[in-house]
Design a protein around this motif. Structure first.
Motif, PDB file in Angstrom:
ATOM      1  N   GLY A 191       0.893  -1.525   0.036  1.00 31.87           N
ATOM      2  CA  GLY A 191      -0.114   0.031   0.113  1.00 31.87           C
ATOM      3  C   GLY A 191       1.059   1.283  -0.036  1.00 31.87           C
ATOM      4  N   TRP A 194       3.875   1.503  -1.450  1.00 32.70           N
ATOM      5  CA  TRP A 194       4.391   1.737  -2.677  1.00 32.70           C
ATOM      6  C   TRP A 194       3.194   2.289  -3.766  1.00 32.70           C
ATOM      7  N   ALA A 195       2.067   1.721  -3.649  1.00 34.13           N
ATOM      8  CA  ALA A 195       0.877   2.129  -4.384  1.00 34.13           C
ATOM      9  C   ALA A 195       0.706   3.533  -4.133  1.00 34.13           C
ATOM     10  N   CYS A 238       0.681   7.158  -6.727  1.00 29.85           N
ATOM     11  CA  CYS A 238      -0.404   7.899  -6.867  1.00 29.85           C
ATOM     12  C   CYS A 238       0.166   9.464  -6.698  1.00 29.85           C
TER      13      CYS A 238
END
Length: 359
Positions: A167, A169-170, A174
């Motif tokens: 999460g 890294w995501a 973004c």
């Protein structure tokens, strides 16, 4: 009359936009429609300082972060939750270090690598920064729960830590989306090509949002989380006289402190640059040149961060030194007599029951 008009046109064309002093982050184009253009100051020394610094940081980061990842990956049995976060932090620093030779070459020859590589290396730089501070915020929350509230149920579930890292890294990707969308190779008429934002006819307000929004969620909020968690954690350790855990926290505190020392000056100058370019503060040629020089200097300081964590582990983290010596002894590179008798093969050591402490 006609000759004078052409000279005025050429002067405006040559001096419109300071592309010789761009930075690698989401800088905004100068917006001075009603003022005379400023002549950029010569920054040849800065260019070569970036080249030398990039080469040094690349070598140190490649070696140091590779060793950190090796030691953590080899300590499967006693690897702590914090070690997993530090493994991801080392991966982020290593990925960013791999882009430094490209940035160094572009400082000398201009951006000759095309738009695709421009977007990629800019993305890696942004993701490195955001993932770094978000991972440090995760560590602060983990330490806060384990020490202040003595909560073990959440922090001991390793599969949850993997999802938290994914999460992180995501979210970093973004926050870096503006770089992917707007970065491109620009060919100014009077200088070498640059890797820069091209926002077309976007308004100054929209440009300011693209800079301030990622900084708020990717820097200010995680920083506030760390200050809150470590403030209460440190107070609890001092009140309870928990010497062993206090010593174990020294490495984490040092990692956070180094991160702030390396990146906080850059982002403060970046904030001043945002206020200047959106005309919140008055614009002058001297102020613009001073901020541009400060951006170059603080960015070099930020570059150094990607190679400093391994030094912290080596000089402060006893478990890292023991783990590295064990790997060297296992492969016959050093004699086993150099191994401490109480060494453990990882960053982690048991300090309270089945709860391990980092480094």
């Amino acid at each position: 009359m006609e000759d004078v008009n052409w000279e005025d046109f050429i002067l405006e064309d040559l001096l419109d936009g300071d592309f010789s002093n761009y930075t690698y982050s989401t800088d905004l184009h100068p917006i001075l429609p009603d003022s005379a253009p400023c002549r950029p100051e010569s920054l040849e020394i800065n260019k070569y300082a970036v080249v030398i610094t990039s080469a040094l940081v690349f070598l140190l980061s490649l070696l140091g972060n590779s060793l950190v990842m090796l030691v953590i990956l080899c300590s499967c049995v006693s690897r702590s939750i914090t070690d997993v976060y530090l493994l991801n932090l080392a991966m982020a620093d290593l990925l960013f270090a791999l882009t430094l030779p490209i940035w160094a070459a572009s400082k000398v020859n201009g951006w000759i690598f095309g738009t695709a590589l421009c977007k990629l290396v800019s993305l890696l730089k942004e993701v490195n920064f955001y993932s770094g501070i978000l991972l440090l915020a995760c560590i602060s929350v983990d330490r806060y729960l384990a020490i202040v509230h003595a909560t073990r149920a959440l922090t001991q579930k390793r599969h949850q830590v993997k999802f938290i890292c994914l999460g992180t890294w995501a979210l970093s990707l973004c926050l870096s989306l503006p770089v992917i969308i707007f970065r491109t190779t620009i060919y100014p008429p009077s200088s070498s090509p640059v890797c820069y934002e091209d926002m077309g006819n976007s308004t100054a307000t929209w440009r300011m949002v693209l800079r301030i929004l990622p900084q708020t969620f990717g820097f200010v909020l995680p920083l506030l989380v760390m200050l809150f968690c470590y403030g209460f954690t440190l107070r609890t350790l001092l009140k309870a006289h928990m010497g062993q855990k206090h010593r174990a926290m020294r490495v984490i505190f040092a990692v956070v402190l180094v991160f702030l020392l390396c990146w906080l000056p850059y982002h403060l100058v970046l904030l001043a640059d945002t206020l200047r370019r959106t005309q919140v503060i008055s614009e002058t040629c001297k102020r613009g040149n001073d901020i541009d020089r400060a951006l170059d200097a603080t960015e070099i300081l930020g570059f150094f961060h990607s190679c400093l964590n391994p030094f912290i582990y080596a000089f402060i983290g006893q478990k890292f030194r023991h783990g590295l010596l064990k790997i060297l002894a296992t492969h016959g590179l050093i004699s086993k007599q150099f191994l401490p008798k109480d060494s453990r093969p990882s960053f982690a050591g048991s300090s309270s029951g089945n709860r391990s402490t980092p480094l």
